[in-house]
Design an enzyme around this catalytic site. Structure first.
Site, PDB file in Angstrom:
ATOM      1  N   THR A 136      -4.809  11.465  -7.104  1.00 64.86           N
ATOM      2  CA  THR A 136      -5.323  12.506  -6.084  1.00 64.86           C
ATOM      3  C   THR A 136      -4.375  12.985  -5.258  1.00 64.86           C
ATOM      4  O   THR A 136      -3.267  12.526  -5.020  1.00 64.86           O
ATOM      5  CB  THR A 136      -6.394  11.583  -5.392  1.00 64.86           C
ATOM      6  OG1 THR A 136      -7.469  11.307  -6.050  1.00 64.86           O
ATOM      7  CG2 THR A 136      -6.824  12.598  -4.118  1.00 64.86           C
ATOM      8  N   ARG A 272     -35.137 -12.997  15.111  1.00 66.27           N
ATOM      9  CA  ARG A 272     -35.190 -12.053  16.272  1.00 66.27           C
ATOM     10  C   ARG A 272     -36.737 -11.983  16.468  1.00 66.27           C
ATOM     11  O   ARG A 272     -37.571 -11.527  15.701  1.00 66.27           O
ATOM     12  CB  ARG A 272     -34.823 -10.906  15.783  1.00 66.27           C
ATOM     13  CG  ARG A 272     -34.916  -9.446  16.715  1.00 66.27           C
ATOM     14  CD  ARG A 272     -34.207  -9.703  18.126  1.00 66.27           C
ATOM     15  NE  ARG A 272     -34.504  -8.408  18.745  1.00 66.27           N
ATOM     16  CZ  ARG A 272     -34.060  -8.353  19.839  1.00 66.27           C
ATOM     17  NH1 ARG A 272     -33.376  -9.391  20.467  1.00 66.27           N
ATOM     18  NH2 ARG A 272     -34.322  -7.322  20.529  1.00 66.27           N
ATOM     19  N   GLU A 368     -12.895   7.381  -6.198  1.00 69.62           N
ATOM     20  CA  GLU A 368     -13.081   7.052  -7.772  1.00 69.62           C
ATOM     21  C   GLU A 368     -14.358   7.748  -8.436  1.00 69.62           C
ATOM     22  O   GLU A 368     -15.439   7.301  -9.016  1.00 69.62           O
ATOM     23  CB  GLU A 368     -13.323   5.543  -7.927  1.00 69.62           C
ATOM     24  CG  GLU A 368     -12.443   4.580  -7.404  1.00 69.62           C
ATOM     25  CD  GLU A 368     -11.399   4.149  -8.266  1.00 69.62           C
ATOM     26  OE1 GLU A 368     -11.700   4.477  -9.620  1.00 69.62           O
ATOM     27  OE2 GLU A 368     -10.374   3.614  -7.951  1.00 69.62           O
TER      28      GLU A 368
END
Lengths: 389, 252
Positions: A136, A272, A368
């Site tokens: 790149t 929770r 990628e």
């Protein structure tokens, strides 16, 4: 924290061999005991935990699916399971192993001379040397064919000029696999750290992949010997072959991140309490999110396993891998977002791994081969028309 | 040294347990190596690395225990003996020890290691009975092993933070306590190598021969919760609480 017992709604485990389960167990225990305890601080400090390299190498994780030169010769499915567990720890750890194995050792093994293999593979496998992959560029991401980096033949050697960007492991690397344009087309080279004219620097300010080294590489009249060219690495196709290997590992890796998010949210929802002192797991909207996640993770597992079996039979092609990478990354990212939602305010802190995975997966969606590019690869396969040309 | 390590495959600790017909519903279970046995294996591998020789693992059970045997081979055991039986749980510790003694006798071991007890049945008998049948001296709950001049020096765990150091001759049998050393991982190379290591299969034809031994039923511990309020001033209530914690709950 209790040890991770896996996420396996559909009894996918029944499809794995004894050896595959053993490989996963080694990776799973290593991640529980060595990786996870480090990740919160590593991510906070923006530090890659390089102290893990030696032990990952001893266990055989580096170039695990390659044959010879000290590599473990694992199957594609075994390799995938290692990636899954590593990314359950952190995408940055999996990225290190992906780059070292699929983007550095794989091209040296596949395209290199015997001398290059002898020189680099044993030390890369044992973690004594680190590698990076320079394809790149600042102006060329999805379209690497436009690259500007050049390699000019010069009296029995080459002169490199250009810049590479977003390079994982860049400043740590002892050797870089660099792709450059020659008069005959694109070609891969091995460039050693310390070569005059080759410099690297880290990219700072990341909100994602904070426990991974991301760098820029610069080549200014960098002279390298003739023998540094990878003899078989001619044409962009060679570079893309490497990426197919790495993308395959990502398709498995992100399953690990998704499993960690799902399991964190599931356990949280059971403790929770909200409204009438009932755990939020008893609420329909919470169950719907958990049901979506476990369904998509299960489908992603089957996709990864199927592509892995195809790959082990030599029947996987790059479009299959595009479907695996694209589907599973998008799925994992959505799991991370839903889990963050279920954890409420707690979800934004680093007391829980969810936001870290969420931030990392934003990178994984892009690198990628972006989500869009993989859609176009699949689109080309089913229409015969390449939309990106 | 020839070191035999006896390992057992047991239901994984996080398994969902549902009592069913004298045992638990097997369809719900996943399996793993008995924890103290994993430490016995670690010690067996460590001693082999120090003194040379061979580490042989021995395990009884149905085909699924091969997974646990492979794990031991992948970690570095040289070969294995599999005592094949569909349901070794039906045996008393004495019978199990007899089968194991028969399988081991020909090996002429210098050292036999077992975990101190199994996480599923928890008899804690098999190791010591095996020592008796083999005619070997034994030590239990061992925390440290040293081989010196052909003899053993071991550290045993006693109650209340006390230890006992024992010198004993070889050959011998030791039952190992969890935590004796850091457990190693099976390396990928080790897993690959294990594919070619020998597993000697010994079918156990005999049915249960110990009529005096039978498992009637298994049950989950009953959960009970009792709340107690202490009267008096805060000082008096605190004193009562400390007393209860010390002498009833025994947590202080």
């Amino acid at each position: 924290m209790p040890p991770f017992r896996g996420v396996d709604f559909l009894s996918v485990d029944s499809q794995f061999s004894e050896d595959e389960l053993l490989v996963r167990q080694t990776a799973r225990q290593f991640v529980d005991e060595r990786v996870i305890p480090l990740m919160r601080d590593s991510f906070r400090e923006g530090r890659f935990p390089s102290e893990l390299i030696g032990e990952m190498a001893r266990l055989g994780f580096l170039g695990a699916n390659l044959e010879g030169y000290g590599c473990a010769g694992m199957s594609s499915v075994e390799y995938g399971l290692i990636m899954q567990e590593l990314e359950r720890g952190d995408s940055g750890i999996r990225s290190f192993v992906s780059v070292q194995g699929a983007l550095v050792m794989y091209p040296i093994l596949t395209f290199g001379s015997e001398e290059q293999k002898q020189r680099w593979l044993p030390s890369l496998q044992s973690g004594k040397a680190v590698g990076c992959f320079g394809l790149t560029e600042p102006g060329f991401g999805s379209n690497p064919a436009g690259m500007r980096t050049t390699a000019k033949p010069d009296g029995g050697g080459w002169i490199l000029n250009g810049e590479k960007s977003w390079i994982t492991n860049g400043t740590m690397a002892d050797v870089a696999v660099v792709w450059a344009r020659t008069p005959e087309g694109i070609q891969g080279f091995l460039v050693e750290k310390g070569t005059p004219g080759y410099t690297s620097s880290d990219i700072h300010g990341k909100w994602s992949m904070r426990a991974s080294v991301t760098s820029s590489l610069a080549f200014a009249d960098c002279r390298i010997p003739e023998a540094s060219a990878l003899p078989g690495a001619k044409g962009l196709r060679a570079a893309l072959m490497c990426l197919t290997q790495a993308r395959y590992g990502i398709g498995w890796g992100v399953l690990g991140a998704a499993m960690d998010c799902f399991e964190t949210a599931r356990q949280y929802s059971l403790v929770r309490k909200q409204f009438d002192d009932r755990p939020i797991a008893s609420h329909q909207l919470v169950q719907e999110k958990l049901a979506w996640m476990i369904t998509e993770i299960s489908k992603g597992q089957l996709l990864a396993l199927h592509v892995g079996r195809l790959k082990d039979r030599g029947r996987a092609d790059h479009a299959h891998v595009s479907m695996l990478k694209r589907n599973n990354v998008a799925m994992a990212l959505e799991c991370a977002r839903l889990s963050r939602d279920l954890l409420g305010a707690n979800g934004i802190t680093d007391e829980y791994p969810v936001m870290r995975h969420l931030c990392n997966l934003e990178t994984v969606k892009t690198y990628e081969g972006t989500d869009h590019i993989h859609a176009l690869v699949i689109g080309e396969r089913v229409t015969g028309v390449a939309a990106y040309r | 040294m020839t070191i035999i390590v006896c390992i057992k495959q047991v239901p994984a600790r996080e398994s969902h347990l549902r009592p069913a017909g004298g045992w638990v519903e097997e369809a719900d279970l996943s399996y793993e190596i008995n924890e103290p046995d994993a430490f016995a294996l670690e010690e067996g591998l460590r001693l082999k690395e120090q003194h040379g020789g061979e580490t042989v693992v021995l395990s009884a059970g149905p085909a699924r225990v091969v997974q646990t045997i492979r794990e031991a081979l992948a970690k570095g055991a040289d070969r294995a003996i599999h005592l094949e039986h569909e349901n070794p749980r039906a045996f008393s510790p004495l019978e199990t020890a007899r089968f194991m003694a028969d399988a081991i006798a020909g090996e002429k071991p210098d050292l036999v290691l077992t975990g101190l007890q199994s996480d599923d049945l928890g008899y804690g008998h098999t190791g010591v009975i095996l020592a008796e049948l083999l005619g070997l001296p034994h030590a239990t709950i061992v925390m440290q092993v040293e081989v010196r001049d052909g003899a053993l020096r071991v550290k045993r765990e006693l109650e209340g933070g006390w230890f006992q150091h024992v010198e004993m001759p070889l050959p011998a049998l030791l039952t190992i306590q969890s935590g004796i050393g850091a457990l190693r991982y099976a390396t990928l190379m080790g897993i690959k190598k294990a594919r070619t290591k020998e597993i000697r299969r010994v079918p156990l034809e005999a049915g249960p021969g110990d009529a005096g031994f039978q498992v009637e039923r298994v049950s989950l511990p009953a959960r009970s919760k009792a709340t107690r309020l202490f009267d008096g001033s805060p000082q008096e209530a605190a004193a009562q609480l400390v007393e209860k914690l010390k002498f009833e709950a025994r947590v202080l």
